[in-house]
Scaffold this active site. Structure first.
Site, PDB file in Angstrom:
ATOM      1  N   HIS A 245      69.805  52.381  47.249  1.00  0.00           N
ATOM      2  CA  HIS A 245      69.590  53.352  46.164  1.00  0.00           C
ATOM      3  C   HIS A 245      70.853  53.421  45.304  1.00  0.00           C
ATOM      4  O   HIS A 245      71.969  53.258  45.810  1.00  0.00           O
ATOM      5  CB  HIS A 245      69.257  54.735  46.750  1.00  0.00           C
ATOM      6  CG  HIS A 245      68.933  55.740  45.696  1.00  0.00           C
ATOM      7  ND1 HIS A 245      69.904  56.454  45.052  1.00  0.00           N
ATOM      8  CD2 HIS A 245      67.751  56.103  45.145  1.00  0.00           C
ATOM      9  CE1 HIS A 245      69.324  57.244  44.144  1.00  0.00           C
ATOM     10  NE2 HIS A 245      68.015  57.038  44.181  1.00  0.00           N
TER      11      HIS A 245
ATOM     12  N   GLU B 204      64.977  51.056  39.596  1.00  0.00           N
ATOM     13  CA  GLU B 204      65.487  52.371  39.215  1.00  0.00           C
ATOM     14  C   GLU B 204      66.769  52.191  38.408  1.00  0.00           C
ATOM     15  O   GLU B 204      67.858  52.103  38.993  1.00  0.00           O
ATOM     16  CB  GLU B 204      65.793  53.200  40.465  1.00  0.00           C
ATOM     17  CG  GLU B 204      64.600  53.389  41.382  1.00  0.00           C
ATOM     18  CD  GLU B 204      64.744  54.636  42.236  1.00  0.00           C
ATOM     19  OE1 GLU B 204      63.895  55.522  42.097  1.00  0.00           O
ATOM     20  OE2 GLU B 204      65.707  54.738  42.998  1.00  0.00           O
TER      21      GLU B 204
ATOM     22  N   GLY C  88      68.312  60.989  37.867  1.00  0.00           N
ATOM     23  CA  GLY C  88      68.977  62.269  38.094  1.00  0.00           C
ATOM     24  C   GLY C  88      69.010  63.180  36.882  1.00  0.00           C
ATOM     25  O   GLY C  88      68.480  62.851  35.817  1.00  0.00           O
TER      26      GLY C  88
ATOM     27  N   SER D 222      63.876  59.640  36.637  1.00  0.00           N
ATOM     28  CA  SER D 222      63.357  60.669  35.724  1.00  0.00           C
ATOM     29  C   SER D 222      61.853  60.544  35.466  1.00  0.00           C
ATOM     30  O   SER D 222      61.388  60.787  34.349  1.00  0.00           O
ATOM     31  CB  SER D 222      64.131  60.669  34.403  1.00  0.00           C
ATOM     32  OG  SER D 222      65.461  61.084  34.619  1.00  0.00           O
TER      33      SER D 222
END
Ligand code: PGA
Length: 260
Positions: free
Chosen positions: A100, A173, A179, A220
């Site tokens: 991640h 991502e 975030g 998002s």
């Protein structure tokens, strides 16, 4: 293995929910999604390590898959603070999230480490969910596809076609989209990156397997952009953070996609 009609949809709760909060979230989510046909949606939740044991009990034999946020590549040893694949397997974890952006950019994880973690997860019978994505700076330089190719080629270096077909999911991502300070992605940018990722997977594993590996989008994702993103045939699902941390919102977004 991805069936193009199957929707992949899940959340990583990052370092947010305590064990008690995770239990409440999962209990509500199970109720809200009880009527769903598992052939329509592959749901998953990736809570904190401290919540995994109770989460496993609550999810029990439900179709919602349970994930862990990280894994060590060694089974045992002098690795203070790490969690071994044997320990995750003992709890009954189904999926391991690897690489991640917060692991890569806050904790300095590398592509080499991601590769060893993918190997470890698959060796222990769990699905590896490899996360990839370029930074804002890399996007500005126009090297996003090169970065994605590198992350895939190194991260999946030792993975065979049959392993990839059985136990590999990818999440795209982009770091700049993730975030509270993340910028929502445009449909065309997401489409271009997903087309590139699909091409690399086909190069690595051949047409049959490469075209069926589930590739999810994350960063998002919310009620406003979920449907738009899901209209791209190369996006097989959504990996959602903040917008899915209330069970009612998770369920609402999921239903809006399934009923589209
Ligand atoms: P976000 O997180 O949806 O809150 O941007 C996504 C992620 O980190 O996977």
């Amino acid at each position: 293995m991805n069936d193009s009609k199957l929707l992949y949809f899940g959340t990583n709760t990052k370092m947010y929910k305590t064990n008690e909060e995770t239990r409440a979230f999962l209990t509500e989510l199970l109720k809200l999604t009880a009527d769903l046909n598992p052939d329509d949606a592959r749901l998953f939740v990736i809570p904190s390590f401290t919540a995994l044991t109770d989460a496993r009990k609550i999810l029990n034999a439900s179709p919602i898959k349970l994930g862990a946020q990280n894994i060590c590549w060694e089974d045992a040893g002098e690795y203070t603070g790490e969690i071994s694949p044997v320990m995750l397997k003992e709890i009954g974890v189904d999926i391991v999230e690897i690489g991640h952006s917060e692991r890569r950019h806050i904790f300095g994880e590398t592509d080499d480490q991601a590769e060893k973690k993918v190997r470890a997860a698959i060796n222990h019978g769990m699905t590896a969910l490899l996360c990839i994505g370029e930074t804002n700076e890399q996007k500005d330089y126009g090297i996003q596809d090169e970065v994605l190719s590198m992350q895939l080629k190194i991260g999946l270096h030792s993975i065979t076609g049959s392993e990839a077909a059985k136990a590999l999911w990818i999440a795209y991502e982009p770091v700049w989209a993730i975030g509270v300070n993340g910028v929502p992605i445009s449909k065309s940018y997401a489409q271009d990156r997903h087309a590139h990722i699909r091409k690399v997977l086909i190069d690595l594993f051949g047409e049959e397997t490469g075209s069926r590996i589930p590739v999810l989008y994350g960063g998002s994702v919310n009620m406003d952009n979920a449907l738009l993103l899901m209209s791209d045939p190369n996006i097989n699902g959504l990996f959602v953070g903040r917008s899915a941390w209330e069970a009612a919102n998770f369920n609402k977004m999921l239903r809006s996609i399934l009923n589209r």
